[in-house]
Design an enzyme around this catalytic site. Structure first.
Site, mmCIF file in Angstrom:
data_model
loop_
_atom_site.group_PDB
_atom_site.id
_atom_site.type_symbol
_atom_site.label_atom_id
_atom_site.label_comp_id
_atom_site.label_asym_id
_atom_site.label_seq_id
_atom_site.Cartn_x
_atom_site.Cartn_y
_atom_site.Cartn_z
ATOM 1 N N ASP A 21 35.799 54.109 29.738
ATOM 2 C CA ASP A 21 35.670 54.372 28.300
ATOM 3 C C ASP A 21 34.352 55.102 28.029
ATOM 4 O OD1 ASP A 21 38.075 53.008 27.675
ATOM 5 O OD2 ASP A 21 37.028 51.094 27.853
ATOM 6 N N TYR B 166 45.471 57.934 33.062
ATOM 7 C CA TYR B 166 44.694 58.764 32.131
ATOM 8 C C TYR B 166 44.521 60.178 32.668
ATOM 9 C CZ TYR B 166 43.364 55.347 28.579
ATOM 10 O OH TYR B 166 43.389 54.464 27.522
HETATM 11 C C1 LIG Z 1 40.242 54.512 29.587
HETATM 12 S S1 LIG Z 1 40.959 53.226 30.473
HETATM 13 C C2 LIG Z 1 41.278 53.972 32.059
HETATM 14 C C3 LIG Z 1 42.302 53.217 32.843
HETATM 15 C C4 LIG Z 1 42.565 53.744 34.274
HETATM 16 N N1 LIG Z 1 41.384 53.652 35.095
HETATM 17 C C5 LIG Z 1 43.067 55.157 34.259
HETATM 18 O O1 LIG Z 1 42.306 56.057 34.656
HETATM 19 O O2 LIG Z 1 44.218 55.382 33.874
HETATM 20 C C6 LIG Z 1 39.547 52.218 30.827
HETATM 21 C C7 LIG Z 1 39.909 50.825 31.331
HETATM 22 O O3 LIG Z 1 38.720 50.133 31.665
HETATM 23 C C8 LIG Z 1 38.806 48.805 31.189
HETATM 24 N N2 LIG Z 1 37.419 48.325 30.974
HETATM 25 C C9 LIG Z 1 36.557 48.762 30.038
HETATM 26 N N3 LIG Z 1 35.391 48.123 30.123
HETATM 27 C C10 LIG Z 1 35.518 47.247 31.154
HETATM 28 C C11 LIG Z 1 34.647 46.293 31.731
HETATM 29 N N4 LIG Z 1 33.398 46.122 31.257
HETATM 30 N N5 LIG Z 1 35.078 45.557 32.782
HETATM 31 C C12 LIG Z 1 36.352 45.736 33.261
HETATM 32 N N6 LIG Z 1 37.227 46.625 32.745
HETATM 33 C C13 LIG Z 1 36.810 47.375 31.710
HETATM 34 C C14 LIG Z 1 39.601 48.913 29.902
HETATM 35 O O4 LIG Z 1 40.192 47.684 29.517
HETATM 36 C C15 LIG Z 1 40.627 49.967 30.282
HETATM 37 O O5 LIG Z 1 41.786 49.413 30.870
#
Ligand SMILES: C[S@@+](CC[C@H](N)C(=O)[O-])C[C@H]1O[C@@H](n2cnc3c(N)ncnc32)[C@H](O)[C@@H]1O
Length: 216
Positions: A113, A189
């Site tokens: 994110d 993504y």
């Molecule tokens: C934008 S999505 C990308 C998902 C995947 N990596 C992709 O590329 O399709 C970011 C993911 O990171 C997870 N995430 C965000 N902050 C996190 C944290 N501090 N610890 C673990 N997961 C986290 C979110 O819940 C989300 O599923």
């Protein structure tokens, strides 16, 4: 990742609980299956499931804070009986409590994110305090492989690496048109952003000093 709450989330999670690591002790069972590789923020798990299929000789753990996203990942791993993949439903801030120092060989950060507001910079998963946590669990020659479509987040990440004197290599601003694309596995993504024409940036961040920065 904003996700709708999944129906029957609790029972679906329970059905896959063999694939969930709930404590440090759970992980010890798999320690003989080194090298250990870790994805942080795996979302629905497309990338890490494909890694587990492609590299059966490596052991993978994926960390995801969102239970809704994790259910899809867990169900895929279970349906295919992927023996070399397990998941942790936790926040990355807890990493040093979940892993021992020096036990992870590679960390994958895919499309983290971006937290675009300046005041939220400490929430970015490549903020220096997160990078320090990652380095604490990496093997001496361990690395972090970071991919994103988001140029401000990518630039921020490179600045954070410089601030910590972490060497970077294999840097590209257009992964899909670079020599590094040959063994690339696309995440959910990544497929989405790349189908919209956004170039994908990617860099390898090293724990210990190496000299060169190569760029394509
Ligand atoms: C934008 S999505 C990308 C998902 C995947 N990596 C992709 O590329 O399709 C970011 C993911 O990171 C997870 N995430 C965000 N902050 C996190 C944290 N501090 N610890 C673990 N997961 C986290 C979110 O819940 C989300 O599923």
């Amino acid at each position: 990742m904003r996700m709708r709450k999944k129906k029957n989330a609790e029972s679906r999670l329970l059905a896959c609980e063999d694939y969930l690591l709930k404590s440090r002790e759970d992980l010890l069972v798999y320690r003989d299956k080194m090298p250990l590789e870790l994805e942080i923020g795996c979302g629905k798990g497309g990338f890490i499931c494909q890694m587990a299929r492609r590299y059966p000789q490596r052991f993978f753990v994926a960390l995801e804070v969102s239970t809704s996203a994790l259910i899809t990942a867990l169900e895929t791993a279970k349906a295919e009986s992927l023996a070399n993949l397990r998941f942790i439903n936790a926040n990355a801030v807890h990493l040093p409590e979940l892993f021992e120092s020096g036990e992870v060989s590679t960390i994958y950060l895919n499309f983290s994110d971006p937290w675009p507001k300046a005041r939220h910079f400490k929430r970015r998963l490549t903020y220096r305090l997160f990078l320090e946590k990652y380095c604490s669990v990496l093997t001496p020659d361990g690395k972090i492989i970071f991919k994103t479509d988001n140029r401000p987040l990518f630039d921020f990440t490179l600045e954070e690496c410089a601030a910590l004197s972490l060497p970077v290599t294999d840097l590209t601003y257009d992964l899909h048109n670079s020599s590094y694309n040959a063994d690339n596995i696309m995440t959910e993504y990544e497929k989405n952003f790349s189908s919209q024409g956004f170039p994908i940036h990617r860099v390898v961040i090293h724990k210990k000093a190496e000299n060169t920065v190569s760029q394509t």
